[in-house]
Design an enzyme around this catalytic site. Sequence first.
Site, PDB file in Angstrom:
ATOM      1  N   TYR A 189       0.836  -1.218   0.000  1.00 34.15           N
ATOM      2  CA  TYR A 189       0.000   0.000   0.000  1.00 34.15           C
ATOM      3  C   TYR A 189       0.869   1.266   0.000  1.00 34.15           C
ATOM      4  CZ  TYR A 189      -4.168  -2.802   1.140  1.00 34.15           C
ATOM      5  OH  TYR A 189      -5.213  -3.695   1.113  1.00 34.15           O
ATOM      6  N   TYR A 198     -11.675  -0.007  -0.395  1.00 32.07           N
ATOM      7  CA  TYR A 198     -11.621   0.424   1.016  1.00 32.07           C
ATOM      8  C   TYR A 198     -10.249   0.927   1.433  1.00 32.07           C
ATOM      9  CZ  TYR A 198      -9.034  -3.286   3.511  1.00 32.07           C
ATOM     10  OH  TYR A 198      -8.046  -4.093   4.020  1.00 32.07           O
ATOM     11  N   ARG A 199      -9.236   0.683   0.595  1.00 35.14           N
ATOM     12  CA  ARG A 199      -7.867   1.010   0.976  1.00 35.14           C
ATOM     13  C   ARG A 199      -7.024   0.888  -0.286  1.00 35.14           C
ATOM     14  NH1 ARG A 199      -4.756  -2.824   5.315  1.00 35.14           N
ATOM     15  NH2 ARG A 199      -3.033  -1.471   5.891  1.00 35.14           N
TER      16      ARG A 199
END
Lengths: 329, 514
Positions: free
Chosen positions: B94, B471-472
């Site tokens: 991420y 969501y991310r």
Amino acid sequence: MDVNRRNLMKGILAGGTLTMCGIPRLTTAGMGPDSDTVKIRTCALLLGNTPVDDAFANGVSAAYSVSSAGIGNASAQPTPLEVVKLKSGLLVKVRQVSELLATSRGMRWVAVMDDASAAVFTEIVRTAGGRLLSRGTHVSSRNVSAYSAFQSDSPPLLRHLWASVSPEQSPGAILAPRLVGNHKSFSIVEDFLGEARSNGETSSGSHLFAPVFRSYESTGPLATHLHCSGVSVSEGCGLLGWNRSQRWTEFSSPRDGDEGTQTVQENWHPANWVEALGYAVTLAGLGVGTLQEYCARRGFVYRARQGEWRNMYESIFSEERFTSFIVEV
Amino acid sequence: MASKYIALPKGISEQTFDAAVRDFSRVLGDESVLTAPERLAPYIKTMMPVPDSEHTLSAALMATTVEQIQKILAICNKYKIPIWTISTGKNLGYGSAAPAERGQVVLDLKRMNRILEVDKDLAYALVEPGVTYQQLYDYIKERNLGLWLSVPAPSAIAGPTGNTLDRGVGYTPYGEHFLFACGMEVVLANGDVLRTGMGSLPNSNTWQVFKWGYGPYLDGIFTQSNYGIVTKFGFWLMPAPSAYRPFVIRYQNEEDIEEIVEIMRPLRINGVIPNAVVIAHALYEAPVIARRSDYVTGPGSISDVAVRKLVKDHNLGIWNVYAALYGTEEQIALNWKIVTQAFGKSGRGQILTQQDVGDDPAFAYRAALMRGDMNLQEFSLYNWRGGGGSMWFAPVSQARGSETLKQMSLTKQILAKHGLDYSGEFIVGMRDMHHIVDVLYDKTDPAQEKAAYQCFDELLTVFSAQGYGTYRVNSAFMDKVASTYGPVQRQVHKTLKKALDPNGILAPGKSGIR
């Protein structure tokens, strides 16, 4: 704990005639005020339990011997190279590796491991407050269709991608001529965070490391050097994914009769590309034989000659993917 | 390249940055202000298909106290220096520890690593942001406190503060981490220190036991955001159950996933199965025991035939359903009966326990994570293709069987178009379902890196158009995802940002907020 430590000092103690061999400089080479707080005592090898461990270690050992012999004090015994092998891999032994780094302050590590372990190892190095001098991602594939297509735009089967602090810590220029000797097409890309410290030389005019290459420079927003053999500068850009329309100036070309031959003179010859890699990474880690080109990015593209293609096809690379490191703690 | 810094914040001259660095050094000491390239290099490496130079920091600061952070923020406000805060920085896939934008200063809170309180009776912890799961795990074990953690895949090296603030998840019944967060201390951009919930009340001892306090609930605005710097974090721990039974159910057809989710949903909602259920595709399981190159050569995604062979060779399911039962032996015996009856009806799934699978490495790591133990084996995924590229694609849907095959089919189709494999899993939360896909690619191959970027962009575009929100996401695509949630939400985010951080010094770009 199955972290296995041993000393290794074998290989070619007679050394060789590295064209740019010098005194190992085991001190940090950074630019900022926080860069010289650690004096490096010794060098060690971390093997991450990969299929290439042995070959990589052979190259490391040879390089360590060469550099030790080059120290210049004939009566001094070189410090044995400490080797740590992670028998079950880093993902299982993450705590032990953290402790290893925490208890080896003043050590410069050369390491090799799989890509998953490498992602975690980078985090461990940062957490330990370590210095990451170089990190290389290495891929050899046995994608036959890509091989045959290398005549056009497909990347070579053997690829190296390095992020290094500066050309002084980057193995590309040491590795490239040794790969040429294997007659297999390859590419190397190196990105540098900082420039090499000036020693009064210009970047141009020095091609001792790899005389088979034509060398080009581009002085756009990102000072870039590209060294090509068997491909045009435009093809080279395409194979590296760089902008083909960039303007390039040639600053070095092969000497007559050099093209296609290995010209670096030394007694040690790698049995395969992984050994050559271990050798190059270690010399760079020891600060020996690197080429200080003043650029932010450097690339090498080598395409084997047509007559060598069949040979390349027959001895097609085994599939290997792994990461190498030079770090200090 | 003439600068003494490897990057500078956008719009900041070297002279101004020199002055800021001098001021930072006065607060922290020279040794805690990092500008040397070799010290900054470990912060830069990302797995995203964009040049690392786009996420190169200018400096890293090691703060150890709230007072230091207040002073750092004053300096940032003075010089308009953007600062990107990390706790342990293990946001692998991420964006890791790298800032969202080139030149931002990383505020690294790893040295703020005190475990301030662990209450055995009320089962909660209060920690500083640099505390890792491993540290807390050891603390609990050494004191025999009888409490379990819930950890994400990076377990040992990650920490509860950073993971929860990014709304990460784990695999125990406490796996929806923000749901079990209780009380934060936050340093605001103007230096004020806010304690959320009951923490603002002098002499209160309920900061870590009652979430809501009085008035608008604020904790949520400090997750996935850039409105403050969390310096203390409270959360609930799970009392260790007297018995624990992990299991796997293996299915052999991709179409079976509809049945799996339909059976699983009521078991989750009524609490028979208390933890989030992972339904892992064979290609998500395989990297623990196999390599892609054993089954594929040449360009393009792996074929269904090769996947079948892999499944057969390694005794996997096409779908591998992981869940666990927790409680007393009696509770588990009762719930086990319900689970086996529910999944046994169709005869399609093979239900296996620890005893059945022996030392199966995939089961071992899942079983460890479902009891909150430290285990990093999931990162074997990065060896599947190799070459160092990874991005997590994470759309959310309703927990219905009908939401599975169409998502999987669409994802496979887009991945295949770009020559990439489907390494995916569905996670049945309770009423929601996360579809987690690791988009793995080779960063040494420029064409594949470009394809990975285009693929991920297309996944986001196509899925959001069909109502599947992400969501991310990694820091290269934060703006894109933020835009999929529409202009009104973005404007509200921006309004809050302007009010709380008028100079925009805190993590510009986080979740697309500036």
